[in-house]
Design a protein around this motif. Structure first.
Motif, short mmCIF file in Angstrom:
data_model
loop_
_atom_site.label_atom_id
_atom_site.label_comp_id
_atom_site.label_asym_id
_atom_site.label_seq_id
_atom_site.Cartn_x
_atom_site.Cartn_y
_atom_site.Cartn_z
N ARG A 159 1.04 -1.28 0.19
CA ARG A 159 0.09 -0.23 -0.08
C ARG A 159 0.82 1.23 0.05
O ARG A 159 0.42 2.54 -0.76
CB ARG A 159 -0.82 0.18 1.10
N LEU A 160 1.92 0.75 0.53
CA LEU A 160 2.87 2.78 0.67
C LEU A 160 3.60 2.92 -0.43
O LEU A 160 3.16 4.02 -1.59
CB LEU A 160 3.54 2.28 1.49
N MET A 161 3.83 2.02 -1.77
CA MET A 161 3.77 2.36 -2.71
C MET A 161 3.31 2.46 -3.62
O MET A 161 3.38 3.43 -4.82
CB MET A 161 4.78 1.14 -3.59
N ALA A 162 2.29 2.08 -3.30
CA ALA A 162 0.54 2.24 -4.41
C ALA A 162 0.31 3.69 -4.05
O ALA A 162 0.35 4.82 -4.84
CB ALA A 162 0.00 1.39 -3.85
N LEU A 163 0.41 4.17 -3.07
CA LEU A 163 -0.16 5.41 -2.54
C LEU A 163 0.92 6.60 -3.12
O LEU A 163 0.57 7.64 -3.95
CB LEU A 163 0.17 5.57 -1.52
N ILE A 164 2.59 6.41 -2.78
CA ILE A 164 3.33 7.15 -3.37
C ILE A 164 3.39 6.95 -5.35
O ILE A 164 3.05 7.80 -5.31
CB ILE A 164 5.08 6.64 -3.17
N GLY A 165 3.38 5.54 -5.89
CA GLY A 165 2.38 5.61 -6.89
C GLY A 165 2.16 6.95 -7.85
O GLY A 165 1.65 7.55 -8.86
N GLN A 166 0.93 6.71 -7.01
CA GLN A 166 -0.60 7.29 -7.51
C GLN A 166 -0.59 8.75 -7.27
O GLN A 166 -0.77 9.85 -7.63
CB GLN A 166 -1.60 7.18 -6.14
N ALA A 167 -0.23 9.22 -5.66
CA ALA A 167 0.66 10.52 -6.28
C ALA A 167 1.49 11.06 -6.63
O ALA A 167 1.66 12.36 -7.59
CB ALA A 167 1.08 11.16 -4.91
N LEU A 168 2.95 10.80 -7.85
CA LEU A 168 3.53 11.18 -8.75
C LEU A 168 2.93 10.94 -9.86
O LEU A 168 2.74 12.07 -10.73
CB LEU A 168 4.72 9.80 -8.89
N THR A 181 10.19 11.79 -16.19
CA THR A 181 10.93 12.76 -15.02
C THR A 181 11.41 11.57 -14.34
O THR A 181 10.52 10.81 -13.33
CB THR A 181 10.31 13.73 -14.69
N SER A 182 12.70 11.61 -13.94
CA SER A 182 12.76 10.55 -12.39
C SER A 182 12.89 10.98 -11.32
O SER A 182 13.37 12.58 -11.40
CB SER A 182 14.20 9.94 -12.79
N PHE A 183 12.44 10.96 -10.33
CA PHE A 183 12.65 11.55 -9.27
C PHE A 183 13.23 11.35 -8.24
O PHE A 183 12.87 10.33 -7.64
CB PHE A 183 10.45 11.54 -9.13
N ASP A 184 13.22 12.18 -7.18
CA ASP A 184 14.05 11.92 -5.84
C ASP A 184 13.12 12.30 -4.89
O ASP A 184 12.45 13.32 -4.51
CB ASP A 184 15.14 13.39 -5.68
N LEU A 185 12.22 10.72 -4.28
CA LEU A 185 11.69 10.55 -3.84
C LEU A 185 11.58 11.10 -2.16
O LEU A 185 11.26 12.11 -1.88
CB LEU A 185 11.21 9.13 -3.12
N PHE A 186 13.32 11.31 -1.42
CA PHE A 186 13.53 11.23 -0.40
C PHE A 186 13.63 13.20 -0.42
O PHE A 186 12.95 13.44 0.81
CB PHE A 186 14.63 11.06 0.00
#
Length: 231
Positions: A159-168, A181-186
């Motif tokens: 779920r964590l990775m899915a939510l981050i993916g949806q936000a991006l 675009t490559s995104f620096d998540l941190f």
């Protein structure tokens, strides 16, 4: 319109990430400190079936990561002990009796119930009528399976990775992140493209440079007075 997100739900998402990535110590520490339980299984149907069919080697690893009411845990471990005695796996039965927290608590609060299991371990035979005086092995399994199924739930994985993916993905749809675009998540940043275009002013006197971020660079004119530029 604002969305209210419960803090417990955020913690559960993090707990799931820890569990899926085998961060067991972090998972246990976070669960104990926050008093929030994940209590998820891959499939309730499989979980119930494993209990009803006595597949304890599959049940126990799942139980280890769950926070369950003590009485329900006692019923489960008691059933496993009885079946280990029936199979003459007496060392396993004694280990469960003496080393699991639920059974230690049973010994303190229900000593007669605990001593009955100890005595059964010492017998050279197994009598199902003595082990299940008011029921049967199958009925007890069904009752335990039903009780424990009320304590667990099933959620989609990662779920964590899915939510981050949806936000991006949303940011891309809004034009905040160009496709690919490559995104620096941190850091929460994306690299800025350095693509530039150059053109001369209509009078051919100056070279104007523009980049994709909207920045225009106009070199100073040869005289002290800047000419008027059409916008």
């Amino acid at each position: 319109m604002s969305l209210n997100i419960e803090a417990q739900d955020v913690l559960k998402v993090v707990l799931q990430f820890c569990k899926e990535n085998n961060l067991n110590q972090t998972y246990t520490a976070l669960q104990n400190e926050c008093q929030v339980s994940l209590n998820t299984v891959d499939s309730i149907e499989t979980f119930v079936s494993d209990i009803q069919n006595g597949r304890w080697d599959a049940v126990l690893p799942q139980i280890a990561s769950l926070k369950l009411p003590r009485k329900k845990l006692e019923d489960l471990y008691e059933q496993i002990v009885l079946e280990m005695i029936e199979l003459r796996e007496l060392d396993t039965a004694r280990a469960i009796l003496r080393q699991t927290q639920a059974m230690v608590q049973m010994k303190l609060e229900e000593p007669d119930r605990f001593l009955k299991l100890e005595h059964l371990c010492q017998r050279t035979y197994f009598d199902p009528r003595e082990a299940y005086p008011d029921s049967s092995k199958e009925k007890r399994r069904q009752r335990i399976a039903h009780a424990l199924s009320q304590e667990v739930t099933v959620v989609p994985p990662s779920r964590l990775m899915a939510l981050i993916g949806q936000a991006l993905k949303y940011q891309q749809l809004q034009g905040m992140l160009p496709p690919g675009t490559s995104f620096d998540l941190f850091r929460g940043t994306a690299p800025v493209s350095q693509e530039e275009e150059e053109t001369f002013t209509p009078d051919g006197q100056m070279l104007v440079t523009g980049s994709v971020d909207g920045f225009l660079e106009v070199p100073p004119p040869p005289s002290h007075c800047a000419p008027d530029l059409a916008h």
